[in-house]
Motif scaffolding. Structure first.
Motif, PDB file in Angstrom:
ATOM      1  N   SER A 109      -3.018  24.070  -1.270  1.00 42.11           N
ATOM      2  CA  SER A 109      -3.678  22.855  -1.738  1.00 42.11           C
ATOM      3  C   SER A 109      -2.693  21.696  -1.787  1.00 42.11           C
ATOM      4  CB  SER A 109      -4.266  23.062  -3.137  1.00 42.11           C
ATOM      5  OG  SER A 109      -5.271  24.045  -3.131  1.00 42.11           O
ATOM      6  N   LEU A 110      -3.232  20.510  -1.616  1.00 38.52           N
ATOM      7  CA  LEU A 110      -2.470  19.284  -1.768  1.00 38.52           C
ATOM      8  C   LEU A 110      -3.387  18.237  -2.382  1.00 38.52           C
ATOM      9  CD1 LEU A 110      -0.559  18.780   1.616  1.00 38.52           C
ATOM     10  CD2 LEU A 110       0.441  19.384  -0.596  1.00 38.52           C
ATOM     11  N   LYS A 111      -2.774  17.278  -3.071  1.00 37.37           N
ATOM     12  CA  LYS A 111      -3.531  16.135  -3.559  1.00 37.37           C
ATOM     13  C   LYS A 111      -2.843  14.870  -3.068  1.00 37.37           C
ATOM     14  CE  LYS A 111      -5.791  14.177  -7.612  1.00 37.37           C
ATOM     15  NZ  LYS A 111      -6.071  14.333  -9.065  1.00 37.37           N
ATOM     16  N   LEU A 112      -3.550  14.116  -2.261  1.00 38.09           N
ATOM     17  CA  LEU A 112      -3.027  12.863  -1.730  1.00 38.09           C
ATOM     18  C   LEU A 112      -3.448  11.713  -2.637  1.00 38.09           C
ATOM     19  CD1 LEU A 112      -3.853  13.299   2.071  1.00 38.09           C
ATOM     20  CD2 LEU A 112      -1.902  14.171   0.762  1.00 38.09           C
ATOM     21  N   SER A 113      -2.590  10.706  -2.690  1.00 37.75           N
ATOM     22  CA  SER A 113      -2.875   9.519  -3.487  1.00 37.75           C
ATOM     23  C   SER A 113      -2.814   8.276  -2.618  1.00 37.75           C
ATOM     24  CB  SER A 113      -1.862   9.379  -4.631  1.00 37.75           C
ATOM     25  OG  SER A 113      -1.920  10.466  -5.507  1.00 37.75           O
ATOM     26  N   CYS A 114      -3.593   7.297  -2.990  1.00 39.68           N
ATOM     27  CA  CYS A 114      -3.615   6.012  -2.298  1.00 39.68           C
ATOM     28  C   CYS A 114      -3.612   4.923  -3.364  1.00 39.68           C
ATOM     29  CB  CYS A 114      -4.856   5.907  -1.427  1.00 39.68           C
ATOM     30  SG  CYS A 114      -5.168   4.244  -0.775  1.00 39.68           S
TER      31      CYS A 114
ATOM     32  N   PRO B 244       0.832  -1.192   0.000  1.00 37.19           N
ATOM     33  CA  PRO B 244       0.000   0.000   0.000  1.00 37.19           C
ATOM     34  C   PRO B 244       0.864   1.239   0.000  1.00 37.19           C
ATOM     35  CG  PRO B 244       0.124  -0.895   2.191  1.00 37.19           C
ATOM     36  CD  PRO B 244       0.865  -1.855   1.292  1.00 37.19           C
ATOM     37  N   VAL B 245       0.393   2.248  -0.674  1.00 36.16           N
ATOM     38  CA  VAL B 245       1.155   3.485  -0.763  1.00 36.16           C
ATOM     39  C   VAL B 245       0.236   4.674  -0.644  1.00 36.16           C
ATOM     40  CG1 VAL B 245       2.688   4.885  -2.185  1.00 36.16           C
ATOM     41  CG2 VAL B 245       2.891   2.406  -2.253  1.00 36.16           C
ATOM     42  N   GLU B 246       0.435   5.462   0.384  1.00 37.68           N
ATOM     43  CA  GLU B 246      -0.176   6.785   0.463  1.00 37.68           C
ATOM     44  C   GLU B 246       0.933   7.790   0.213  1.00 37.68           C
ATOM     45  OE1 GLU B 246      -2.829   5.152   4.120  1.00 37.68           O
ATOM     46  OE2 GLU B 246      -0.667   5.110   3.881  1.00 37.68           O
ATOM     47  N   SER B 247       0.637   8.803  -0.544  1.00 35.01           N
ATOM     48  CA  SER B 247       1.655   9.795  -0.862  1.00 35.01           C
ATOM     49  C   SER B 247       1.016  11.152  -1.078  1.00 35.01           C
ATOM     50  CB  SER B 247       2.442   9.383  -2.113  1.00 35.01           C
ATOM     51  OG  SER B 247       1.584   9.311  -3.231  1.00 35.01           O
ATOM     52  N   GLY B 248       1.872  12.156  -1.123  1.00 37.39           N
ATOM     53  CA  GLY B 248       1.409  13.497  -1.425  1.00 37.39           C
ATOM     54  C   GLY B 248       1.449  14.459  -0.259  1.00 37.39           C
ATOM     55  N   GLY B 249       1.647  13.966   0.929  1.00 42.56           N
ATOM     56  CA  GLY B 249       1.688  14.861   2.071  1.00 42.56           C
ATOM     57  C   GLY B 249       2.988  15.641   2.139  1.00 42.56           C
ATOM     58  N   ARG B 250       2.888  16.873   2.576  1.00 38.40           N
ATOM     59  CA  ARG B 250       4.072  17.729   2.743  1.00 38.40           C
ATOM     60  C   ARG B 250       3.665  18.965   3.516  1.00 38.40           C
ATOM     61  NH1 ARG B 250       3.701  22.054  -0.696  1.00 38.40           N
ATOM     62  NH2 ARG B 250       2.428  21.804  -2.591  1.00 38.40           N
TER      63      ARG B 250
ATOM     64  N   TYR C 144      -2.536  11.371   7.217  1.00 36.38           N
ATOM     65  CA  TYR C 144      -3.700  10.956   6.451  1.00 36.38           C
ATOM     66  C   TYR C 144      -3.517   9.521   5.980  1.00 36.38           C
ATOM     67  CZ  TYR C 144      -5.724  15.610   6.361  1.00 36.38           C
ATOM     68  OH  TYR C 144      -6.312  16.801   6.717  1.00 36.38           O
ATOM     69  N   TYR C 145      -4.539   8.730   6.223  1.00 38.86           N
ATOM     70  CA  TYR C 145      -4.542   7.321   5.856  1.00 38.86           C
ATOM     71  C   TYR C 145      -5.679   7.039   4.888  1.00 38.86           C
ATOM     72  CZ  TYR C 145      -1.956   6.891  10.284  1.00 38.86           C
ATOM     73  OH  TYR C 145      -1.059   7.035  11.314  1.00 38.86           O
ATOM     74  N   CYS C 146      -5.440   6.113   3.986  1.00 37.73           N
ATOM     75  CA  CYS C 146      -6.550   5.596   3.194  1.00 37.73           C
ATOM     76  C   CYS C 146      -6.883   4.209   3.698  1.00 37.73           C
ATOM     77  CB  CYS C 146      -6.234   5.581   1.705  1.00 37.73           C
ATOM     78  SG  CYS C 146      -4.903   4.466   1.219  1.00 37.73           S
ATOM     79  N   GLY C 147      -8.106   3.844   3.524  1.00 33.11           N
ATOM     80  CA  GLY C 147      -8.549   2.542   3.982  1.00 33.11           C
ATOM     81  C   GLY C 147      -9.806   2.129   3.260  1.00 33.11           C
ATOM     82  N   GLY C 148     -10.344   1.009   3.666  1.00 29.55           N
ATOM     83  CA  GLY C 148     -11.534   0.516   3.002  1.00 29.55           C
ATOM     84  C   GLY C 148     -12.414  -0.308   3.914  1.00 29.55           C
ATOM     85  N   ARG C 149     -13.663  -0.402   3.508  1.00 31.17           N
ATOM     86  CA  ARG C 149     -14.654  -1.188   4.230  1.00 31.17           C
ATOM     87  C   ARG C 149     -15.808  -1.384   3.263  1.00 31.17           C
ATOM     88  NH1 ARG C 149     -16.355   1.061  10.033  1.00 31.17           N
ATOM     89  NH2 ARG C 149     -17.140   2.793   8.771  1.00 31.17           N
ATOM     90  N   ASN C 150     -16.674  -2.322   3.564  1.00 29.06           N
ATOM     91  CA  ASN C 150     -17.749  -2.593   2.605  1.00 29.06           C
ATOM     92  C   ASN C 150     -19.032  -1.825   2.889  1.00 29.06           C
ATOM     93  OD1 ASN C 150     -18.542  -3.984   4.834  1.00 29.06           O
ATOM     94  ND2 ASN C 150     -18.658  -5.978   3.855  1.00 29.06           N
TER      95      ASN C 150
END
Length: 122
Positions: free
Chosen positions: A17-22, A4-10, A94-100
């Motif tokens: 503005s920022l754009k984060l990616s997951c 897993p990769v979260e990126s874009g924070g600074r 900031y974290y990305c995650g998932g659930r149903n």
């Protein structure tokens, strides 16, 4: 093994503005809701935004509604969080995650990465 990769924070100035990616290669989001969650120093994780991977339908915390936009690129299996008009209180990991399903109660959201740090300088 899923990487897993979260990126874009600074570091960014207030109002910036920022754009984060997951990016979660190897994982199918098709039956999931994609979540973005953040954790400020000394505080618990809190819901920021979520959307159904298959057909959109975003939902936002009141504190970010109108400033943040969640999106995804199905072809790239990547989720995004566009953050505009950032405020110092938006700072955190900031974290990305998932659930149903979608809920602001994020107790059992599955997280795949270590997060990306957003710092907002006033």
């Amino acid at each position: 093994q899923v990487r897993p990769v979260e990126s874009g924070g600074r570091l960014v100035q207030t109002g910036g503005s920022l754009k984060l990616s997951c990016e979660v290669p190897g994982r199918s989001f098709e039956y999931y809701w994609l979540y973005w969650v953040r954790q400020a120093p000394g505080q618990e994780r809190e819901f920021v935004a979520g959307m159904r991977w298959s057909n959109g339908g975003p939902s936002y915390a009141d504190s970010v509604n109108g400033r943040f936009t969640i999106s995804r690129d199905k072809a790239k299996n990547t989720g995004y969080l566009q953050m505009d008009n950032l405020k110092p209180e938006d700072a955190g990991v900031y974290y990305c995650g998932g659930r149903n399903f979608l809920s602001a109660d994020i107790g059992d959201v599955t997280y795949w990465g270590k997060g990306t740090l957003v710092t907002v300088q006033s």
